[in-house]
Design a protein around this motif. Structure first.
Motif, short mmCIF file in Angstrom:
data_model
loop_
_atom_site.label_atom_id
_atom_site.label_comp_id
_atom_site.label_asym_id
_atom_site.label_seq_id
_atom_site.Cartn_x
_atom_site.Cartn_y
_atom_site.Cartn_z
N PRO A 313 44.98 18.95 49.67
CA PRO A 313 45.08 20.45 50.19
C PRO A 313 45.98 21.25 49.25
CG PRO A 313 46.49 19.23 51.57
CD PRO A 313 46.14 18.40 50.51
N VAL A 314 45.09 22.17 48.60
CA VAL A 314 45.71 23.15 47.49
C VAL A 314 45.12 24.72 47.97
CG1 VAL A 314 45.71 21.51 45.81
CG2 VAL A 314 43.73 22.96 45.88
N ASN A 315 45.98 25.61 47.67
CA ASN A 315 45.78 27.02 48.00
C ASN A 315 46.12 27.79 46.57
OD1 ASN A 315 44.95 27.11 50.76
ND2 ASN A 315 47.07 26.26 51.12
N ILE A 316 45.34 28.93 46.66
CA ILE A 316 45.96 30.22 45.63
C ILE A 316 46.52 31.09 46.07
CG2 ILE A 316 44.65 31.55 43.91
CD1 ILE A 316 42.07 29.69 43.83
N TYR A 317 47.53 31.23 45.75
CA TYR A 317 48.55 32.50 45.94
C TYR A 317 48.69 33.09 44.58
CZ TYR A 317 49.14 29.82 50.25
OH TYR A 317 49.03 29.16 51.30
N TYR A 318 48.33 34.13 44.18
CA TYR A 318 47.33 34.80 45.06
C TYR A 318 46.03 35.31 44.23
CZ TYR A 318 51.56 35.31 48.07
OH TYR A 318 52.41 35.07 48.81
N LYS A 319 44.95 35.48 44.94
CA LYS A 319 43.77 35.59 44.19
C LYS A 319 43.39 36.87 43.71
CE LYS A 319 40.13 32.42 45.24
NZ LYS A 319 39.58 31.61 46.16
N LYS A 320 44.34 37.90 44.44
CA LYS A 320 43.75 39.13 43.87
C LYS A 320 45.00 40.08 43.56
CE LYS A 320 39.99 41.62 46.17
NZ LYS A 320 39.58 42.46 47.22
N PRO A 321 45.22 40.75 42.76
CA PRO A 321 46.53 41.75 42.60
C PRO A 321 46.53 42.64 43.54
CG PRO A 321 45.25 41.28 40.48
CD PRO A 321 44.30 40.74 41.49
N LEU A 322 47.50 42.90 44.06
CA LEU A 322 47.72 44.00 44.89
C LEU A 322 47.03 45.31 44.72
CD1 LEU A 322 51.09 44.10 46.92
CD2 LEU A 322 48.88 42.99 47.55
N HIS A 323 47.11 45.76 43.52
CA HIS A 323 46.37 47.00 43.12
C HIS A 323 44.92 46.99 43.32
CE1 HIS A 323 45.83 45.25 39.07
NE2 HIS A 323 44.83 46.20 38.80
N ARG A 324 44.27 45.74 43.46
CA ARG A 324 42.88 45.60 43.68
C ARG A 324 42.25 45.73 45.08
NH1 ARG A 324 39.85 44.61 39.13
NH2 ARG A 324 41.01 43.98 37.38
N GLN A 325 43.42 45.62 46.03
CA GLN A 325 43.13 45.66 47.35
C GLN A 325 42.60 46.98 47.73
OE1 GLN A 325 43.03 42.83 49.00
NE2 GLN A 325 44.43 41.65 48.19
N LYS A 326 41.47 46.77 48.73
CA LYS A 326 40.65 48.26 49.02
C LYS A 326 41.74 49.00 49.73
CE LYS A 326 36.61 49.39 51.33
NZ LYS A 326 36.96 50.75 51.33
N ALA A 327 42.68 48.34 50.56
CA ALA A 327 43.47 49.08 51.56
C ALA A 327 44.42 50.02 50.67
CB ALA A 327 44.38 48.08 52.45
N VAL A 328 44.72 49.83 49.59
CA VAL A 328 45.66 50.66 48.85
C VAL A 328 45.20 51.30 47.96
CG1 VAL A 328 47.40 48.88 48.95
CG2 VAL A 328 46.18 49.05 47.00
N GLU A 329 43.69 51.55 47.86
CA GLU A 329 42.98 52.22 46.80
C GLU A 329 43.18 53.68 46.80
OE1 GLU A 329 38.74 50.62 46.67
OE2 GLU A 329 38.74 52.39 47.86
N ASN A 330 43.69 54.40 47.85
CA ASN A 330 43.82 55.79 47.92
C ASN A 330 45.23 55.85 47.85
OD1 ASN A 330 40.98 56.11 48.25
ND2 ASN A 330 41.10 55.81 50.60
N SER A 331 46.09 55.24 47.83
CA SER A 331 47.36 55.47 48.00
C SER A 331 48.13 55.22 46.57
CB SER A 331 48.29 54.56 48.86
OG SER A 331 47.81 53.50 49.14
#
Ligand SMILES: *Cc1c(COP(=O)(O)O)cnc(C)c1O
Length: 375
Positions: A313-331
């Motif tokens: 079992p392996v994981n990817i931390y993190y696949k998406k930089p925070l600034h690309r998260q839709k939730a922060v687009e407007n802030s």
């Protein structure tokens, strides 16, 4: 093979754990029972801060810390681009503005140079108050607090240390969760010190902050819960979870020693094949994750597919930089330029890591990486 073997840990601690949990159930003080205060004093002693206040989870711990510092609308809060979403989420919840800072390619932690640069840009814009920095102790390694503290002092900013993954790591002998004006951690089961549900804690040397957080976690209480002097949260650590954590805290240092040995074993088998974690001099990591880097995204895909097929079992931390998260687009107030985070998000892989990992398992992981790596 387990990515993090929590059931194996329970088997080792079972006798003591069962007794501790049953005791709480028999005594009936389920909220803020005596185990919570005892744990808080043990945690403060372990970390080396004057105060520890527990709460419901690591995200609340961050929010409570920012609330105690009075962070709100019009404030710029500097957060690494390469971290779990919580670090920026709480900033947005309080209507402050997250400013994303790139990380160091070798340590994965906030880059002091890029921090200076981003502060400069915000200063020049002149729209926000420069308020606070939230360095994250990513994957168990404390951030560069010597440089970051200098920068904070220069700009009269405060530091909120996000030690959710850092518990147990050290810098010059000082423990993680002691580097911020306020520091926080998480007891989510898979963190270095985890409970059997959600939990978190706030650490500080400042009495005023400790008092404010104690009020905030119980609905902004004054003299009691029915006297409310500020708007707060309902965010307490269950007595049951405190009992669990007291048992785990006793075993923690010996688990950390096992973790160090496992990291060394991984290092020696992998260092000529992939990029292994870099722990700078005077630091130790509690290895919340053991994270390697490979050449590029397709090489990563190949290794991950191979390892998964081999039952690893392996994981990817993190696949998406925070600034690309839709939730922060407007802030977002400046276009985040974080090339190192972009690259890491395509090249990192976190391998199985926990104190009960066997030598044979480590060798097997290394063999399979050798088999599937690009050369
Ligand atoms: C896990 C984590 C948190 C949040 O902790 P929870 O207990 O899950 O709320 C915050 N920051 C970082 C860096 C984390 O890894």
């Amino acid at each position: 093979m387990e990515f993090r073997d929590l059931k194996g840990q329970y088997r080792v601690l079972k006798k003591e754990m069962d007794a501790a949990v049953l005791k709480v159930m028999g005594e009936g003080r389920y909220i803020l029972g005596p185990e919570v205060m005892e744990l808080e004093s043990e945690l403060a002693g372990y970390v080396g801060t004057r105060y520890c206040i527990t709460c419901a989870n690591g995200t609340d711990a961050l929010q409570l810390g920012l609330m105690a510092m009075g962070v709100g609308e019009g404030d710029a809060v500097f957060v690494p681009d390469f971290t779990f979403f919580s670090t920026a989420e709480v900033v947005c919840l309080l209507r402050a503005t997250p400013v994303f800072v790139d990380v160091d390619e070798r340590t994965f932690n906030m880059s002091p140079e890029d921090l200076e640069k981003k502060i400069g840009i915000i200063e020049q814009q002149g729209k926000l108050r420069i308020k606070c920095i939230i360095p994250v102790d990513l994957f168990g390694l404390p951030a560069d607090y010597k440089e970051i503290r200098k920068i904070a002092d220069k700009h009269a900013m405060e530091i909120l240390e996000d030690g959710a993954q850092g518990f147990g790591g050290t810098l010059e002998g000082k423990k993680s969760c002691s580097f911020g004006d306020i520091s926080t951690t998480s007891f989510f089961p898979a963190k270095p010190l985890g409970c059997y549900g959600d939990g978190g804690a706030i650490f500080t040397d400042r009495e005023d902050y400790a008092d404010t957080v104690k009020s905030l976690r119980i609905h902004g209480k004054g003299t009691d819960k029915y006297d409310n002097v500020r708007v707060g949260l309902n965010s307490r650590l269950d007595t049951l979870q405190a009992a669990v954590l007291r048992v785990k805290l006793k075993a923690f240092d010996s688990e950390l020693r096992a973790i160090q040995e496992i990291a060394e074993e991984y290092d020696s088998l992998l260092k000529d094949r992939v990029r292994v974690p870099f722990i700078p001099p005077w630091y130790t990591s509690s290895f919340a994750q053991y994270t390697i880097q490979v050449g590029n995204e397709s090489a990563r895909e190949k290794i991950i597919t191979g390892l998964k097929a081999a039952g690893i079992p392996v994981n990817i931390y993190y696949k998406k930089p925070l600034h690309r998260q839709k939730a922060v687009e407007n802030s977002m107030i400046i276009k985040a330029q974080c090339p190192v985070t972009e690259k890491l998000s395509e090249t990192v892989i976190s391998l199985p890591m926990h104190p009960y990992l066997e030598k044979a398992e480590i060798r097997y992981v290394a063999e399979q990486i050798e088999r599937y790596r690009e050369r």
